[in-house]
Enzyme design. Structure first.
Site, short mmCIF file in Angstrom:
data_model
loop_
_atom_site.label_atom_id
_atom_site.label_comp_id
_atom_site.label_asym_id
_atom_site.label_seq_id
_atom_site.Cartn_x
_atom_site.Cartn_y
_atom_site.Cartn_z
CG ASN A 7 38.36 36.85 33.08
OD1 ASN A 7 39.20 37.13 32.23
ND2 ASN A 7 38.36 37.39 34.29
NE ARG A 93 38.04 41.46 33.34
CZ ARG A 93 39.27 41.42 33.86
NH1 ARG A 93 39.91 40.28 33.93
NH2 ARG A 93 39.83 42.51 34.32
CG HIS A 182 39.24 47.48 38.66
ND1 HIS A 182 40.13 48.10 39.52
CD2 HIS A 182 39.69 46.22 38.50
CE1 HIS A 182 41.07 47.23 39.86
NE2 HIS A 182 40.84 46.09 39.25
NE ARG A 243 48.86 45.89 38.33
CZ ARG A 243 47.55 45.60 38.23
NH1 ARG A 243 46.64 46.42 38.71
NH2 ARG A 243 47.17 44.49 37.65
CD GLU A 386 35.11 42.78 38.08
OE1 GLU A 386 35.44 42.02 39.02
OE2 GLU A 386 35.92 43.42 37.41
#
Ligand code: AMP
Length: 405
Positions: A7, A93, A182, A243, A386
């Protein structure tokens, strides 16, 4: 089969090596190369023998970072392979696959070109993911490489769910629509939850709540994502660490005018200064906010109440969209750990006749049902994974394409 999962971010590379076979899925080693191109760069590494090392080394560029990972994996003392020949493939990823990629894909020149083509949709992420791919192509040119996209799982959303009501020409011209993120996590935890219930995934209506620093909810109907709360960017939807989540788009121009802000300034406010941090004024980390709220800090309480309210609102909406609900899943840092937050959310979902099992709900980071057998909806905590999905998809693609490794 041994799969290296990478990643690659702007200043870090996270990595994990999996050994996969029909009996077992084992993590052989994992770690992070941090602060690439910044003073104080280092590699943190641990292997399956519980050996851990932290090395302060100069890592000026990603290329050196990946070389360092490969050297450490082959190290005489802490390594887990004798030579790179043992690595069968690399899984990457990739944050944004646009409409081009509804599935994980074997990387070739055309795929790289297509990832570049959609990179304007994720300018903070895709270029760094691509960089990792290109470095591997150079220094491990004989290894098959696979791209696994955060957006791919949500490509099954219907038009009503993914279109914005702005002039249609912006969809055709710039690809402006909802994509969701996600996806790898929502796919993994919905599949795992179905296994836990002992029922077929394609017979279940599941809502997955990925509640971490970034947070999103997805409606997974018969195994397919039909709605998710993030949109064109990861800004839409729930309140997150920094956020803002959903808001009236009119607010943005209003604020820009009132405060004389540039596009970059307003963008930073929405992405980096809002959410739990902006509301509480304390921290983006939910643990700090919870502690402050428990100590009577009013704005911390407001931040947490809004966070929960949004999750409840999305669960209600997605139950309507699916025409029913069988399972709710909590995952990621907050979802897997914050027992009282899960209890608060479930208590606010009275209309679904959910019965919380208070004792089971004390669980952290373990797959477990946290409702009673009488509950009309089963609620599970499922730790996300993941990297495992990336490794599995990579192995499956190698096998499907009958690539000799
Ligand atoms: P993630 O982005 O999935 O790593 O999640 C980060 C969020 O998880 C932060 O807001 C943390 O406060 C929260 N978190 C991590 N560990 C715990 C814990 N043990 N208890 C409560 N929240 C936690």
């Amino acid at each position: 089969m041994k799969i290296l999962v990478l990643n690659s971010g702007s200043s870090s590379i996270k990595f994990k090596v999996f050994k996969l076979n029909s009996q077992k899925e084992q993590v052989l080693a994992s770690g992070t190369v941090d602060r690439i191109g910044i003073k104080g760069s280092k590699i943190e590494y641990e292997n399956f023998r519980d050996q851990e090392i932290v090395l302060d080394l100069d890592v000026p560029r990603h290329e050196r970072g990946i070389e360092l990972v490969l050297e450490t994996l082959q190290d005489d003392e802490v390594g887990i392979i004798y030579s790179l020949d043992e690595i069968n493939a690399v899984g990457h990823r990739v944050v944004h696959g646009g409409e081009k990629f509804a599935q994980s894909t074997l990387i070739n020149d055309e795929v790289i070109r297509q990832i570049e083509e959609v990179s304007h949709l994720a300018p903070l992420h895709n270029p760094h993911n691509l960089n990792g791919i290109c470095v591997c192509e150079e220094i491990m040119s004989d290894k098959p490489q696979v791209a696994v996209f955060d957006t791919a799982f949500h490509q099954t959303m219907h038009r009503e769910a993914y279109m914005y009501a702005v002039p249609y020409k912006y969809y055709t011209r710039h690809g402006i629509r909802r994509y969701g993120f996600h996806g790898t996590s929502h796919k993994y935890v919905s599949t795992r939850a179905a296994e836990e219930t002992g029922k077929q995934l394609n017979s279940l209506k599941i809502i997955t709540c990925h509640l971490g620093n970034g947070a999103s909810v997805a409606a997974v109907d018969e195994g397919e994502s039909i709605e998710t709360s993030m949109g064109l960017t990861p800004l839409e939807g729930l309140i997150m660490g920094t956020r803002c989540g959903d808001l009236d788009p009119g607010l943005i121009t209003f604020l820009m005018e009132k405060e004389d802000l540039s596009i970059k300034e307003v963008n930073d406010i929405m992405n980096k200064e809002s959410g739990l941090l902006g509301l509480s004024g304390i921290s983006s980390d939910s643990r700090d906010v919870r502690k402050a709220a428990a100590d009577g800090h009013k704005r911390a309480r407001i931040a947490l109440d809004l966070f929960n309210y949004k999750v409840v609102k999305y669960i209600g909406a997605y139950t309507a969209v699916m025409g029913g609900l069988d399972v709710i899943v909590f995952t990621a840092g907050i979802g897997e750990n914050a027992c009282d937050l899960r209890a608060d959310i479930i208590n606010d979902l009275d209309f679904l006749n959910i019965e919380l099992n208070e004792q089971a709900n004390q669980v952290r980071q373990t797959a477990k049902k946290i409702t009673t057998d009488d509950s009309q909806v089963d609620v599970y905590v499922i730790p996300t994974n993941e990297e495992l999905v990336i490794a599995r998809d990579t192995a499956a693609i190698i096998e499907k394409n009958e690539i000799q490794v």
